[in-house]
Design a protein around this motif. Structure first.
Motif, mmCIF file in Angstrom:
data_model
loop_
_atom_site.group_PDB
_atom_site.id
_atom_site.type_symbol
_atom_site.label_atom_id
_atom_site.label_comp_id
_atom_site.label_asym_id
_atom_site.label_seq_id
_atom_site.Cartn_x
_atom_site.Cartn_y
_atom_site.Cartn_z
ATOM 1 N N VAL A 10 -3.174 29.714 17.542
ATOM 2 C CA VAL A 10 -3.843 29.112 18.696
ATOM 3 C C VAL A 10 -2.850 28.827 19.826
ATOM 4 N N TYR A 11 -1.669 29.395 19.740
ATOM 5 C CA TYR A 11 -0.635 29.313 20.781
ATOM 6 C C TYR A 11 -0.194 27.890 21.096
ATOM 7 N N LYS A 12 -0.174 27.036 20.103
ATOM 8 C CA LYS A 12 0.342 25.691 20.301
ATOM 9 C C LYS A 12 1.777 25.564 19.803
ATOM 10 N N LEU A 13 2.260 26.610 19.149
ATOM 11 C CA LEU A 13 3.620 26.619 18.631
ATOM 12 C C LEU A 13 4.179 28.019 18.831
ATOM 13 N N GLU A 14 5.349 28.087 19.454
ATOM 14 C CA GLU A 14 5.958 29.391 19.687
ATOM 15 C C GLU A 14 6.551 29.928 18.394
ATOM 16 N N LEU A 15 6.524 31.237 18.293
ATOM 17 C CA LEU A 15 6.996 31.889 17.078
ATOM 18 C C LEU A 15 8.471 31.623 16.820
ATOM 19 N N LYS A 16 9.280 31.597 17.881
ATOM 20 C CA LYS A 16 10.712 31.406 17.677
ATOM 21 C C LYS A 16 11.039 30.028 17.096
ATOM 22 N N TYR A 17 10.209 29.021 17.393
ATOM 23 C CA TYR A 17 10.432 27.690 16.827
ATOM 24 C C TYR A 17 9.868 27.569 15.420
ATOM 25 N N SER A 18 8.873 28.360 15.126
ATOM 26 C CA SER A 18 8.200 28.219 13.845
ATOM 27 C C SER A 18 8.849 29.028 12.727
ATOM 28 N N MET A 19 9.693 29.975 13.057
ATOM 29 C CA MET A 19 10.296 30.821 12.022
ATOM 30 C C MET A 19 11.081 29.997 10.998
ATOM 31 N N VAL A 22 16.152 19.436 6.690
ATOM 32 C CA VAL A 22 15.711 18.654 7.846
ATOM 33 C C VAL A 22 16.829 18.574 8.886
ATOM 34 N N ILE A 23 18.055 18.417 8.437
ATOM 35 C CA ILE A 23 19.185 18.360 9.370
ATOM 36 C C ILE A 23 19.353 19.688 10.098
ATOM 37 N N VAL A 24 19.194 20.800 9.393
ATOM 38 C CA VAL A 24 19.296 22.121 10.031
ATOM 39 C C VAL A 24 18.191 22.287 11.075
ATOM 40 N N ILE A 25 16.978 21.889 10.738
ATOM 41 C CA ILE A 25 15.866 21.996 11.683
ATOM 42 C C ILE A 25 16.107 21.095 12.892
ATOM 43 N N MET A 26 16.579 19.881 12.670
ATOM 44 C CA MET A 26 16.867 18.981 13.780
ATOM 45 C C MET A 26 17.956 19.549 14.681
ATOM 46 N N PHE A 27 18.972 20.155 14.083
ATOM 47 C CA PHE A 27 20.053 20.737 14.872
ATOM 48 C C PHE A 27 19.540 21.898 15.721
ATOM 49 N N SER A 28 18.709 22.760 15.132
ATOM 50 C CA SER A 28 18.175 23.891 15.892
ATOM 51 C C SER A 28 17.283 23.403 17.028
ATOM 52 N N PHE A 40 0.165 27.144 6.085
ATOM 53 C CA PHE A 40 -1.047 27.542 6.801
ATOM 54 C C PHE A 40 -1.233 26.754 8.096
ATOM 55 N N LEU A 41 -0.782 25.510 8.128
ATOM 56 C CA LEU A 41 -0.847 24.724 9.354
ATOM 57 C C LEU A 41 0.039 25.346 10.434
ATOM 58 N N VAL A 42 1.255 25.730 10.072
ATOM 59 C CA VAL A 42 2.171 26.358 11.031
ATOM 60 C C VAL A 42 1.599 27.700 11.502
ATOM 61 N N VAL A 43 1.071 28.492 10.583
ATOM 62 C CA VAL A 43 0.481 29.782 10.959
ATOM 63 C C VAL A 43 -0.701 29.568 11.898
ATOM 64 N N ASN A 44 -1.527 28.567 11.628
ATOM 65 C CA ASN A 44 -2.664 28.270 12.500
ATOM 66 C C ASN A 44 -2.196 27.825 13.883
ATOM 67 N N LEU A 45 -1.164 27.003 13.951
ATOM 68 C CA LEU A 45 -0.634 26.570 15.246
ATOM 69 C C LEU A 45 -0.075 27.753 16.040
ATOM 70 N N ILE A 46 0.489 28.721 15.346
ATOM 71 C CA ILE A 46 0.978 29.927 16.017
ATOM 72 C C ILE A 46 -0.199 30.721 16.563
ATOM 73 N N LEU A 86 19.450 22.104 19.849
ATOM 74 C CA LEU A 86 19.958 23.211 20.663
ATOM 75 C C LEU A 86 18.907 23.693 21.661
ATOM 76 N N GLU A 87 17.671 23.815 21.209
ATOM 77 C CA GLU A 87 16.601 24.260 22.099
ATOM 78 C C GLU A 87 16.333 23.246 23.201
ATOM 79 N N VAL A 88 16.362 21.966 22.880
ATOM 80 C CA VAL A 88 16.154 20.929 23.895
ATOM 81 C C VAL A 88 17.291 20.965 24.915
ATOM 82 N N SER A 89 18.505 21.173 24.454
ATOM 83 C CA SER A 89 19.648 21.259 25.369
ATOM 84 C C SER A 89 19.513 22.456 26.302
#
Length: 121
Positions: free
Chosen positions: A27-36, A79-85, A19-25, A88-91
């Motif tokens: 209020v536009y504080k988190l993009e959908l592509k990062y939150s999936m 956590v490692i998969v999320i960090m890797f993704s 619900f925290l992630v859905v709420n952040l989406i 990639l986005e930061v790069s």
């Protein structure tokens, strides 16, 4: 099998996080592509906490003696998969920022040349 207390903690934590992630989406504080990826992880945790026998099945497949150890391994892997993704986005963002900075520099240079040409006339 995991204890009932751990099962409840997992379920409550995953639901709150979901619900925290859905709420952040919302209020536009988190993009959908990062939150999936986060939403997928939360749904998996909710399902695993509702069906704790699945931990025993997963730990048997993985050859791990205790289901709790399988939970820790899966958590660390997630956590490692999320960090890797995110890496990639930061790069991608860093490359894009560099390209945009270079483009702005070229535009400024062209603008200065035009201004000097106008001033000479």
């Amino acid at each position: 099998m995991i204890s009932f207390k751990l099962q409840i903690i997992l379920l409550i934590g995953a639901i709150i996080s979901f619900f925290l992630v859905v709420n952040l989406i919302k209020v536009y504080k988190l993009e959908l592509k990062y939150s999936m990826l986060w939403l997928i992880v939360m749904v998996i945790i909710i399902l695993l906490s509702i069906f704790p026998k699945s931990f025993s099945f997963i730990s048997n497949i993985m050859g791990i003696e205790l289901p709790v150890n399988a939970l820790y391994l899966l958590t660390i892997s997630g956590v490692i998969v999320i960090m890797f993704s995110l890496t990639l986005e930061v790069s991608k963002s860093t490359i894009k920022i560099k390209e945009l900075s270079q483009e702005i520099g070229l535009l400024k240079h062209d603008l200065e040349k035009l201004q000097k040409g106008i001033q000479k006339k």
